[in-house]
Design an enzyme around this catalytic site. Structure first.
Site, PDB file in Angstrom:
ATOM      1  N   LYS A 102      -9.468 -12.467 -10.170  1.00  0.00           N
ATOM      2  CA  LYS A 102     -10.392 -12.550  -8.963  1.00  0.00           C
ATOM      3  C   LYS A 102     -11.285 -11.113  -9.023  1.00  0.00           C
ATOM      4  O   LYS A 102     -10.986 -10.206  -9.341  1.00  0.00           O
ATOM      5  CB  LYS A 102      -9.888 -13.194  -7.874  1.00  0.00           C
ATOM      6  N   LYS A 104     -12.970  -5.417  -5.524  1.00  0.00           N
ATOM      7  CA  LYS A 104     -13.316  -4.080  -5.336  1.00  0.00           C
ATOM      8  C   LYS A 104     -12.274  -3.171  -6.009  1.00  0.00           C
ATOM      9  O   LYS A 104     -12.684  -1.812  -6.391  1.00  0.00           O
ATOM     10  CB  LYS A 104     -13.330  -3.686  -3.910  1.00  0.00           C
ATOM     11  N   LYS A 143       0.855  -1.317  -0.002  1.00  0.00           N
ATOM     12  CA  LYS A 143       0.041   0.106   0.036  1.00  0.00           C
ATOM     13  C   LYS A 143       0.881   1.470  -0.020  1.00  0.00           C
ATOM     14  O   LYS A 143       0.301   2.178  -0.715  1.00  0.00           O
ATOM     15  CB  LYS A 143      -0.915  -0.010   1.377  1.00  0.00           C
TER      16      LYS A 143
END
Ligand code: AMP
Ligand code: TRP
Length: 334
Positions: free
Chosen positions: A197, A200, A114
């Site tokens: 996959k 979001k 991140k």
């Protein structure tokens, strides 16, 4: 014998959960609450690591709780609450931060990913201490098992290390939990990119089926899903990833085996099949969408449910925190 305790959390970072979250995690929360003493929380404090408009965060926190209930997380069977309603999470997190090595926290792969993506300017300290707050979420409740996806394994390892470290250094306060890595009931892929996959963070939502999508939107997404060469409805992950994904989805919702579905559609075309999958999914999601809306229309009642969960959570967490403070030599003010 008393029931084993499970604890899990989910971030309110989106309006709607998607099929992957549903089949991959939440459906199993529903099953676990029956035989376990389950604590489930919407981790709104964790969501602050991503800057969000306050109105949006408020809405998403309630929407997340409403969807969990609509899916079958039953506040009568488990303890469902909002993380920020239990101040002990922050209080224990501070204590744990003081026994976490800087390098240890820096080795968390999710933090590395991140922070690399965001760049130094957009990386806040909260992102760095995120796993320690998560450890506090878990240790406060003396959880035995933490049902999470594979990506959370390292955070649970850290939780165990910190719990053990505290126990050895000060006093045996914490139960040391185990990760219960959830095997998805079905691995659901993106309808537009059936080799990846469903996520979001997909570039486009066209291939992501959200639980709160309208039936029209759901049907449209299925109709325009990517299919493969040939025209047979047959499970073949390699040659037919699109059709295989649709078969998996159909099977997860209809309860029929992939073989049965293949037989049912023998000789029929992709168009018919896509529509049929859409119908099966819409039928399953409709009650969830309607129930979520009902709960959102009566937010007073929803908040009451969450407050009552927080009351129970506060009792358990408060006791652990008090033991921790005493073990540390902090003066008891009670
Ligand atoms: P996320 O916050 O998107 O990583 O999702 C929360 C949980 O949902 C994960 O830990 C997984 O268990 C599950 N999940 C998410 N996406 C999928 C997917 N496409 N297929 C199966 N399970 C998924
Ligand atoms: N970090 C978890 C995730 O992204 C969410 C989470 C926060 C959590 N606190 C938790 C999961 C405690 C399990 C237990 O999925």
């Amino acid at each position: 014998m008393s029931k084993k305790r499970v604890l899990s959390g989910i971030q309110p970072t989106h309006d709607s959960f998607h099929l992957g979250n549903y089949l991959g995690a939440i459906k199993q929360w529903v099953d676990l609450q029956k035989e376990h003493d389950a604590f489930y929380c919407v981790v709104d404090l964790h969501a602050l690591t991503v800057e969000t408009d306050p109105k949006l965060l408020e809405k998403r926190t309630l929407l997340s709780a409403a969807q969990l209930i609509a899916i079958g997380v039953d506040p009568k069977l488990c303890t469902l609450f909002i993380q920020s309603h239990v101040p002990a999470h922050n209080q224990l997190a501070w204590v744990l931060e003081c026994i976490t090595g800087f390098g240890e926290a820096g080795r968390m792969t999710q933090f590395k990913d991140k922070s690399q993506k965001g760049g130094a300017d957009r990386t806040n300290v909260g992102l760095f201490t995120y796993p320690i707050l998560q450890a506090a979420d878990i240790l406060l409740y003396q959880a035995d098992f933490v049902p999470v996806g594979e990506d959370q394994r390292q955070h649970i390892e850290l939780t165990r290390d910190l719990g053990q470290r505290f126990n050895t250094k000060y006093k045996e306060v914490f139960n040391i939990p185990q990760a219960q890595i959830i095997k998805s009931l079905a691995k659901i892929n993106d309808l537009q990119d059936p080799n990846s996959k469903m996520s979001k963070s997909a570039a486009s939502m066209a291939g992501v089926i959200e639980l709160l999508d309208s039936p029209e939107a759901t049907i449209k997404k299925f109709k325009s899903s990517v299919t493969d060469a040939g025209k047979e409805i047959k499970y073949d992950e390699k040659e037919k990833p699109g059709i295989s994904n649709l078969l998996t989805i159909h099977s997860a919702f209809s309860g029929k085996s992939v073989k049965e579905i293949e037989n049912e559609f023998a000789g029929k075309g992709y168009g018919d099949f896509k529509l049929q999958v859409a119908e099966v999914v819409v039928e399953a999601l409709n009650p969830i969408r309607v129930k979520t809306q009902e709960l959102m229309d009566d937010q007073g009642e929803l908040i009451k449910i969450l407050k009552s969960g927080a009351e129970k959570a506060n009792q358990v967490a408060g006791k652990t925190l008090s033991d921790v403070y005493t073990a540390l030599g902090l003066i008891n003010n009670g």
